[in-house]
Structures are given as structure tokens and as C-alpha cells.
Design a protein around this motif. Structure first.
Motif, PDB file in Angstrom:
ATOM      1  N   GLN A 282       0.812  -1.209   0.000  1.00  0.00           N
ATOM      2  CA  GLN A 282       0.000   0.000   0.000  1.00  0.00           C
ATOM      3  C   GLN A 282       0.849   1.263   0.000  1.00  0.00           C
ATOM      4  O   GLN A 282       1.949   1.281   0.562  1.00  0.00           O
ATOM      5  CB  GLN A 282      -0.863   0.018   1.276  1.00  0.00           C
ATOM      6  CG  GLN A 282      -1.719  -1.199   1.439  1.00  0.00           C
ATOM      7  CD  GLN A 282      -1.837  -1.629   2.900  1.00  0.00           C
ATOM      8  OE1 GLN A 282      -1.175  -1.118   3.777  1.00  0.00           O
ATOM      9  NE2 GLN A 282      -2.699  -2.617   3.142  1.00  0.00           N
ATOM     10  N   PRO A 283       0.324   2.327  -0.605  1.00  0.00           N
ATOM     11  CA  PRO A 283       0.910   3.645  -0.362  1.00  0.00           C
ATOM     12  C   PRO A 283       0.654   4.013   1.101  1.00  0.00           C
ATOM     13  O   PRO A 283      -0.328   3.566   1.703  1.00  0.00           O
ATOM     14  CB  PRO A 283       0.127   4.570  -1.296  1.00  0.00           C
ATOM     15  CG  PRO A 283      -0.683   3.679  -2.184  1.00  0.00           C
ATOM     16  CD  PRO A 283      -0.862   2.391  -1.465  1.00  0.00           C
ATOM     17  N   THR A 284       1.514   4.807   1.682  1.00  0.00           N
ATOM     18  CA  THR A 284       1.327   5.211   3.071  1.00  0.00           C
ATOM     19  C   THR A 284       0.404   6.417   3.182  1.00  0.00           C
ATOM     20  O   THR A 284       0.201   7.161   2.226  1.00  0.00           O
ATOM     21  CB  THR A 284       2.678   5.579   3.704  1.00  0.00           C
ATOM     22  OG1 THR A 284       3.233   6.699   2.988  1.00  0.00           O
ATOM     23  CG2 THR A 284       3.649   4.413   3.664  1.00  0.00           C
ATOM     24  N   TRP A 285      -0.129   6.608   4.379  1.00  0.00           N
ATOM     25  CA  TRP A 285      -0.884   7.828   4.640  1.00  0.00           C
ATOM     26  C   TRP A 285       0.013   9.056   4.485  1.00  0.00           C
ATOM     27  O   TRP A 285      -0.442  10.124   4.084  1.00  0.00           O
ATOM     28  CB  TRP A 285      -1.475   7.774   6.051  1.00  0.00           C
ATOM     29  CG  TRP A 285      -2.727   6.960   6.142  1.00  0.00           C
ATOM     30  CD1 TRP A 285      -3.267   6.165   5.173  1.00  0.00           C
ATOM     31  CD2 TRP A 285      -3.604   6.887   7.258  1.00  0.00           C
ATOM     32  NE1 TRP A 285      -4.430   5.590   5.624  1.00  0.00           N
ATOM     33  CE2 TRP A 285      -4.671   6.016   6.909  1.00  0.00           C
ATOM     34  CE3 TRP A 285      -3.603   7.454   8.524  1.00  0.00           C
ATOM     35  CZ2 TRP A 285      -5.711   5.712   7.780  1.00  0.00           C
ATOM     36  CZ3 TRP A 285      -4.635   7.146   9.399  1.00  0.00           C
ATOM     37  CH2 TRP A 285      -5.679   6.292   9.030  1.00  0.00           C
ATOM     38  N   GLU A 286       1.297   8.888   4.831  1.00  0.00           N
ATOM     39  CA  GLU A 286       2.223  10.018   4.693  1.00  0.00           C
ATOM     40  C   GLU A 286       2.329  10.477   3.240  1.00  0.00           C
ATOM     41  O   GLU A 286       2.396  11.677   2.960  1.00  0.00           O
ATOM     42  CB  GLU A 286       3.613   9.634   5.221  1.00  0.00           C
ATOM     43  CG  GLU A 286       3.681   9.454   6.732  1.00  0.00           C
ATOM     44  CD  GLU A 286       3.406   8.024   7.162  1.00  0.00           C
ATOM     45  OE1 GLU A 286       3.850   7.652   8.264  1.00  0.00           O
ATOM     46  OE2 GLU A 286       2.764   7.265   6.401  1.00  0.00           O
ATOM     47  N   LEU A 287       2.358   9.524   2.310  1.00  0.00           N
ATOM     48  CA  LEU A 287       2.407   9.899   0.896  1.00  0.00           C
ATOM     49  C   LEU A 287       1.131  10.621   0.489  1.00  0.00           C
ATOM     50  O   LEU A 287       1.185  11.667  -0.176  1.00  0.00           O
ATOM     51  CB  LEU A 287       2.607   8.659   0.023  1.00  0.00           C
ATOM     52  CG  LEU A 287       2.564   8.913  -1.484  1.00  0.00           C
ATOM     53  CD1 LEU A 287       3.676   9.851  -1.918  1.00  0.00           C
ATOM     54  CD2 LEU A 287       2.616   7.606  -2.269  1.00  0.00           C
ATOM     55  N   VAL A 323      -5.271   4.769  -5.767  1.00  0.00           N
ATOM     56  CA  VAL A 323      -6.661   4.587  -6.199  1.00  0.00           C
ATOM     57  C   VAL A 323      -7.549   5.499  -5.349  1.00  0.00           C
ATOM     58  O   VAL A 323      -7.627   5.333  -4.123  1.00  0.00           O
ATOM     59  CB  VAL A 323      -7.101   3.130  -6.054  1.00  0.00           C
ATOM     60  CG1 VAL A 323      -8.538   2.967  -6.553  1.00  0.00           C
ATOM     61  CG2 VAL A 323      -6.170   2.195  -6.823  1.00  0.00           C
ATOM     62  N   PRO A 324      -8.245   6.461  -5.967  1.00  0.00           N
ATOM     63  CA  PRO A 324      -9.023   7.416  -5.175  1.00  0.00           C
ATOM     64  C   PRO A 324     -10.395   6.873  -4.779  1.00  0.00           C
ATOM     65  O   PRO A 324     -10.902   5.911  -5.352  1.00  0.00           O
ATOM     66  CB  PRO A 324      -9.162   8.603  -6.135  1.00  0.00           C
ATOM     67  CG  PRO A 324      -9.155   7.987  -7.491  1.00  0.00           C
ATOM     68  CD  PRO A 324      -8.235   6.795  -7.398  1.00  0.00           C
ATOM     69  N   TYR A 379      -4.999  -2.403   5.087  1.00  0.00           N
ATOM     70  CA  TYR A 379      -4.950  -1.953   6.474  1.00  0.00           C
ATOM     71  C   TYR A 379      -5.137  -0.439   6.604  1.00  0.00           C
ATOM     72  O   TYR A 379      -5.618   0.039   7.629  1.00  0.00           O
ATOM     73  CB  TYR A 379      -3.609  -2.332   7.115  1.00  0.00           C
ATOM     74  CG  TYR A 379      -3.511  -3.779   7.559  1.00  0.00           C
ATOM     75  CD1 TYR A 379      -4.269  -4.786   6.960  1.00  0.00           C
ATOM     76  CD2 TYR A 379      -2.654  -4.140   8.580  1.00  0.00           C
ATOM     77  CE1 TYR A 379      -4.169  -6.100   7.366  1.00  0.00           C
ATOM     78  CE2 TYR A 379      -2.539  -5.463   9.001  1.00  0.00           C
ATOM     79  CZ  TYR A 379      -3.305  -6.438   8.387  1.00  0.00           C
ATOM     80  OH  TYR A 379      -3.195  -7.743   8.793  1.00  0.00           O
ATOM     81  N   ASN A 380      -4.743   0.291   5.585  1.00  0.00           N
ATOM     82  CA  ASN A 380      -4.902   1.749   5.676  1.00  0.00           C
ATOM     83  C   ASN A 380      -5.869   2.299   4.637  1.00  0.00           C
ATOM     84  O   ASN A 380      -6.008   3.513   4.489  1.00  0.00           O
ATOM     85  CB  ASN A 380      -3.543   2.454   5.576  1.00  0.00           C
ATOM     86  CG  ASN A 380      -2.870   2.291   4.227  1.00  0.00           C
ATOM     87  OD1 ASN A 380      -3.455   1.752   3.287  1.00  0.00           O
ATOM     88  ND2 ASN A 380      -1.632   2.751   4.126  1.00  0.00           N
ATOM     89  N   GLY A 381      -6.550   1.413   3.918  1.00  0.00           N
ATOM     90  CA  GLY A 381      -7.560   1.830   2.949  1.00  0.00           C
ATOM     91  C   GLY A 381      -7.016   2.222   1.593  1.00  0.00           C
ATOM     92  O   GLY A 381      -7.787   2.484   0.673  1.00  0.00           O
ATOM     93  N   LEU A 382      -5.693   2.250   1.436  1.00  0.00           N
ATOM     94  CA  LEU A 382      -5.097   2.750   0.201  1.00  0.00           C
ATOM     95  C   LEU A 382      -4.558   1.614  -0.654  1.00  0.00           C
ATOM     96  O   LEU A 382      -4.124   0.579  -0.152  1.00  0.00           O
ATOM     97  CB  LEU A 382      -3.964   3.731   0.520  1.00  0.00           C
ATOM     98  CG  LEU A 382      -4.314   4.908   1.429  1.00  0.00           C
ATOM     99  CD1 LEU A 382      -3.108   5.834   1.576  1.00  0.00           C
ATOM    100  CD2 LEU A 382      -5.527   5.667   0.911  1.00  0.00           C
TER     101      LEU A 382
END
Length: 572
Positions: A282-287, A323-324, A379-382
């Protein structure tokens, strides 16, 4: 004119089966037998195009603050790298193997007696020097001072050689690249190989990595002045498996399923669960937090940012990379629970969206990508969007180009170097805005052009621009290393959504989905999600730690034991 296709079926076959028929380059040592035909020289040089020699700074669990795999940690982010680390040992071995083989090929070129024309000999020599420079560049940026040689070593010499200062090696690298620049053509007809522009671009990269901004700016400018390269019109399209060539690509290794040169690094981990994957990488929330809004402001300053719809009014590269879901712009009528069409099926991780729309059938279907249905959904939705398309689903290999360097990098390296030199003029702003203009092309917004000439502000802008432009391309790690930001960016936590019962009660029902508040960014653009955790709106997945010693990788213990003159990098 299309650039650097290091493909052509014949060439890829040579790369895959490199010299096995003629046994010119045995697996354990470079050849010493004289080459007697042009094809033998070509096959020897093809060693430099082997994919493993161009591995990027990435891993299955993520080595930077843009990439994570569920709650797993790579040793780099865990802070546990030691002298026994397999990656450090493997890259060390591969680069020295490549250097030794190319030195042998170079010697054959220099000593050839009429097998090659003068023009062919010059071009082949430039190609060999390009590879040698690139492999030494990797070694000094990752290990610091390393054993350096320009002639083949005997066994006894290999056990006794010491380490050479990296600044001395850097000057040698420049000389190798300069030879490549002088001897390589601007382009080829027919089969494609390393070019003059590739040598200029890679020289700019090592100079920038080593803080030699004057050389970096000069090399980048030389590459720009060739007028051979241009940004691909569509940012997202550039990375798809169907885009085989582009004027933006300066140096890359093509992939082909038919020839067995493909990407197969656990692809299901990237693919949504509804498409048969795991959605684990996954991409991170930080990104996600790092992308500016369409007014050119960071999310904690822009009135356009909506934490309940975090993709709304964002830099178009955000939507092309991750992915938005939710509303994307004013007036689109979408709700935070709505998803987007990704590979012909709606994607949304919203806990109340137990079904999603299938654009193939026109029907609703079970949503495998919400944790309400599947415990191990993202896990983070991304999820990653960049590079990924329908072709990744079967046979679970991909043909996306392995991009080593592209023109956008040259433009941003030029801008960064001039900023660090405090030589800020219209050309610096033009380079940055050229990249940004392409990012906004085809969207409903215009680039909020960069106009400031303040050095500190431009430093922040160009660094954030690199993060937005090159996400998931294996460049973020070395950017953090050279900016000395790794210990800040990679020490803390990885973050994700709260457990499903908590997230419904504390996030969804109060109307706080997706983020219950706007994360704040520090002076380096690094987001702080701790307030969300403290408020019960998110949870930490794992603790990360980056000790100072890891700014350099360790000398492999096996080599240090065999050769006491190698010593060891500090902290290992």
C-alpha cells in the motif's frame, strides 16, 4: 523519435541468455579469451543490461515513507540492518561482478585489432564506461568508501585491497561518464543501447547524490540541450504495461512476457482483493498527505482540503498514483463512501459499503476490499494505482518498463542543483513548472505555477515535487538519504485505520470518515498522524526506527572476514 528501447526481441534474448552459447562471460569470472567477432563484443556488453544490475531501492515491505505492506517492516525501517544483511551483500556482489566483467570487456575493446571499426570501437568503449560508472555510483552512494580498481584483480590482490575514498572514486566516475558522453551517439537506428543523453543524466544523478551541485546542474543542462527528450503527455499512461516507448524515457530496461523478462514480484499483493489479489502492498498515509491541493498549498494550509474526502481537489498525480475514493472535486455529487472505477470495478474501503458496482456487468457485487467484509483488506484503505492495470491479474506477471531515469528527473535535478547553488533564475522555475504543467494536463485544473525565488521555499517545493512525481519508482529512499531526512521520516510509526468496530463508532457514525482531522505537516513536509491516533480515529500498525549508521550500508561480513583491510562502516 522514440528513445532507449533496450528491447528489440533479439537484444532481450541476449540479455536473458547472455553469452551462454559462446560461454564468453562465465558465471564466476569475466572472460580472458580474445573476442574475434563484433557479436562477441555486443554480447559481452549486454552484461550491463541485466535487470538485476539496475535493481531499485525498494522491497516487498517498503524501505521508505511512501510504501508499506500491511504491518510488516523491512529491516531498513526496523533499524535492524547488520553486516550479515542479505540485500547489502547481494548488491555488493552484483555490482563488483558487473564491474569486473565490464572491465574485461573494455580491455578487449581497447586491445582489439581490426575486428571493430574505429567508430564501433569508440561506441562500444563509451557503452562499457557508462556501465562501469553507473555500477561504481551505486557502490559509493550506498556503502561510502569502497575497494576501487580499474584493472582486473588477481586473487591475492582481491584479498588485500583496501578501500578508496568515495570522493576520489567520484572523480573517476565523472571521467567514465565523460568518455561515454564523448563516444556514445545521441540516438540509434534499429537496436537501441545506452546513449549520450543517458550518460549525461546518470552523471547528473551521481553528482546530485554526492552534493556536487555544480556538476549536476551542468550535466542536467547538457542533457536538456540535446533536445532529444520530452515529457510524456499523460502522466499515468507513462507507467502502464502498454506504454512500450516514450520520448520521456532516457534509460530503461523493457520487459516482455514472451521473452521471460517480466515483473513478477508478488503482483497479487498490489491488486485489489475484488480482482483476486490481496491489496497488501500500500501507499502510506504520509504519501497521501504530501500531495498539495490544486491551489498549490499543502493540505494543512489549503482551504480546499477536506479530510473526509482526502482525494478531493488534489494534485492530479495523487489520483494517478493512489486509487481514489470519495468526492474528487466540487460538484461531482460523490459521497465519502463512494469509490472510483479501478480496473472496471468500483473501489472503496468504506466500512458501510458492503457491495460495489461492477462496470463490466452493470450489477452490484460483494465488496472484498472493505474490512467490514474481509479482515485482511487494505490496512490503511489505500492501494497503488501507478503501474497497475488489468494485465496484472493474469498470468500474474507484468510487462511495465523498468525505468532507470526519465526526463522529468533531469528537469528536477537541474532545478534542485541550481537552487542549492543559489543560482535561481527563470530557467529554474521553468524546469519545475514544465513537470507540473504535464501533471495537470488533461485535468480540470491548471498548474498553480511556482513563482517564488526564495531559496528555502524552492528547496521545499522541489523536494515535495520529487515525491509527487516519482512515488513508487524507487527514488524516495536515496532522496531521504542524501537530504539527511531518513532518521526523521523513517522513525516513528506506520499508520492505518482503527479496528472495524471502533472505526464505525468513532469515525463513520460521527461523519468523520476518512480522516477525522487534517494531519499537520512539518517544515520538511512530513505528516503527523499521532493526533488521529490519540483521538481514536486511527491506529499505529508498527514502530519504525532509522539509526544514523544506516545512512551507509554495511560492508558484507563475509568480505570483511576474508579481507581485514576492508574494515567496516561505523555502527556495524
Amino acid at each position: 523519435m522514440k528513445k532507449q528501447i533496450y528491447k528489440i526481441a533479439f537484444l532481450l534474448l541476449l540479455i536473458v541468455n547472455s553469452c551462454t552459447e559462446l560461454d564468453l562471460v562465465p558465471l564466476d569470472a569475466p572472460t580472458t579469451a580474445p573476442f574475434i567477432s563484433k557479436i562477441q563484443f555486443r554480447e559481452g556488453l549486454n552484461e550491463g543490461y541485466r535487470l538485476f544490475q539496475w535493481e531499485k531501492d525498494e522491497s516487498a515491505n517498503g524501505v521508505d515513507d511512501d510504501f508499506q505492506r500491511r504491518d510488516a517492516l523491512d529491516g531498513i525501517k526496523a533499524g535492524t540492518i547488520s553486516a550479515e544483511d542479505g540485500r547489502a551483500a547481494g548488491r555488493w556482489k552484483d555490482k563488483y561482478k558487473g564491474i569486473s566483467r565490464l572491465i574485461s570487456v573494455k580491455k578487449q575493446i581497447e586491445n582489439q585489432n581490426g575486428t571493430l571499426s574505429d567508430s564501433e570501437a569508440k561506441t562500444f568503449l563509451g557503452e562499457a564506461n557508462f556501465f562501469i560508472a553507473s555500477f561504481w555510483s551505486y557502490l559509493i552512494t550506498h556503502y561510502g568508501d569502497v575497494p576501487f580498481f580499474e584493472e582486473e584483480l588477481t586473487v591475492d590482490e582481491a584479498f588485500e585491497i583496501g578501500r578508496t575514498n568515495k570522493t576520489e572514486i567520484l572523480q573517476k566516475i565523472y571521467a567514465y561518464y565523460d568518455n561515454a558522453i564523448a563516444n556514445l551517439p545521441v540516438s540509434y537506428s534499429g537496436f537501441q543501447y545506452a546513449t549520450k543523453g543517458a550518460a549525461m543524466a546518470m552523471k547528473a544523478r551521481i553528482a546530485l547524490y554526492m552534493g556536487d551541485h555544480e556538476i549536476a546542474a551542468e550535466a542536467a543542462q547538457d542533457c536538456m540541450d540535446l533536445n532529444e527528450y520530452a515529457l510524456h503527455p499523460d502522466y499515468g499512461e507513462l507507467f502502464l504495461s502498454g506504454t512500450k516507448t516514450s520520448d520521456e524515457l532516457i534509460f530503461y530496461i523493457p520487459r516482455s512476457d514472451a521473452l521471460g523478462v517480466n515483473r513478477n514480484d508478488n503482483l497479487p499483493d498490489f491488486i485489489p482483493r475484488i480482482h483476486g489479489g490481496w491489496g497488501a502492498k500500500q501507499p502510506t498515509w504520509e504519501l497521501l498527505a504530501s500531495y498539495e491541493c490544486v491551489d498549490g498549498l499543502p493540505i494543512d494550509e489549503s482551504p480546499l482540503f477536506d479530510p473526509r474526502n482526502p482525494f478531493k481537489n488534489r494534485d492530479p498525480r495523487c489520483l494517478a498514483t493512489i486509487v481514489p475514493f470519495g468526492s474528487l472535486e466540487d460538484g461531482d455529487g460523490l459521497l465519502p463512501s463512494d469509490g472510483s472505477n479501478f480496473m472496471s470495478i468500483e473501489y472503496t474501503p468504506h466500512p458501510e459499503r458492503l457491495e460495489v458496482f461492477d462496470y463490466n456487468t452493470g450489477q452490484m457485487r460483494y465488496n472484498h476490499d472493505t474490512r467490514s467484509n474481509k479482515t485482511f483488506a487494505s490496512y490503511n484503505g489505500l492501494l497503488w494505482k501507478k503501474f497497475i492495470d488489468e494485465t496484472w491479474k493474469a498470468p500474474r506477471t507484468a510487462e511495465n518498463n523498468h525505468i532507470v531515469i526519465r526526463y522529468a528527473d533531469v528537469l528536477l535535478m537541474y532545478a534542485e542543483s541550481k537552487i542549492e547553488l543559489d543560482e535561481i533564475d527563470a530557467s529554474v522555475l521553468a524546469a519545475i513548472n514544465e513537470v507540473r504543467d504535464r501533471a495537470y494536463a488533461g485535468s480540470n485544473y491548471s498548474n498553480p505555477a511556482v513563482t517564488t525565488t526564495d531559496q528555502a521555499k524552492l528547496r521545499y517545493i522541489v523536494r515535495n515535487e520529487r515525491r509527487a512525481e516519482f512515488a513508487n519508482e524507487g527514488l524516495r529512499y536515496m532522496d531521504l538519504i542524501r537530504w539527511r531526512l531518513a532518521e526523521k521520516a523513517l522513525t516513528g510509526h506506520t499508520y492505518g485505520m482503527a479496528n472495524i468496530g471502533t472505526i464505525i463508532e468513532d469515525v463513520v457514525e460521527p461523519g468523520l470518515w476518512f480522516w477525522g482531522m487534517t494531519p499537520q505537516l512539518d517544515e520538511d513536509g512530513i505528516a503527523n498522524f499521532d493526533p488521529l491516533v490519540e483521538a481514536g480515529l486511527a491506529r499505529t500498525l508498527n514502530e519504525t526506527n532509522f539509526p544514523v549508521r544506516q545512512y551507509l550500508w554495511p560492508i558484507p561480513s563475509s568480505d570483511a572476514l576474508l579481507n581485514p583491510n576492508l574494515g567496516q562502516n561505523e555502527g556495524y
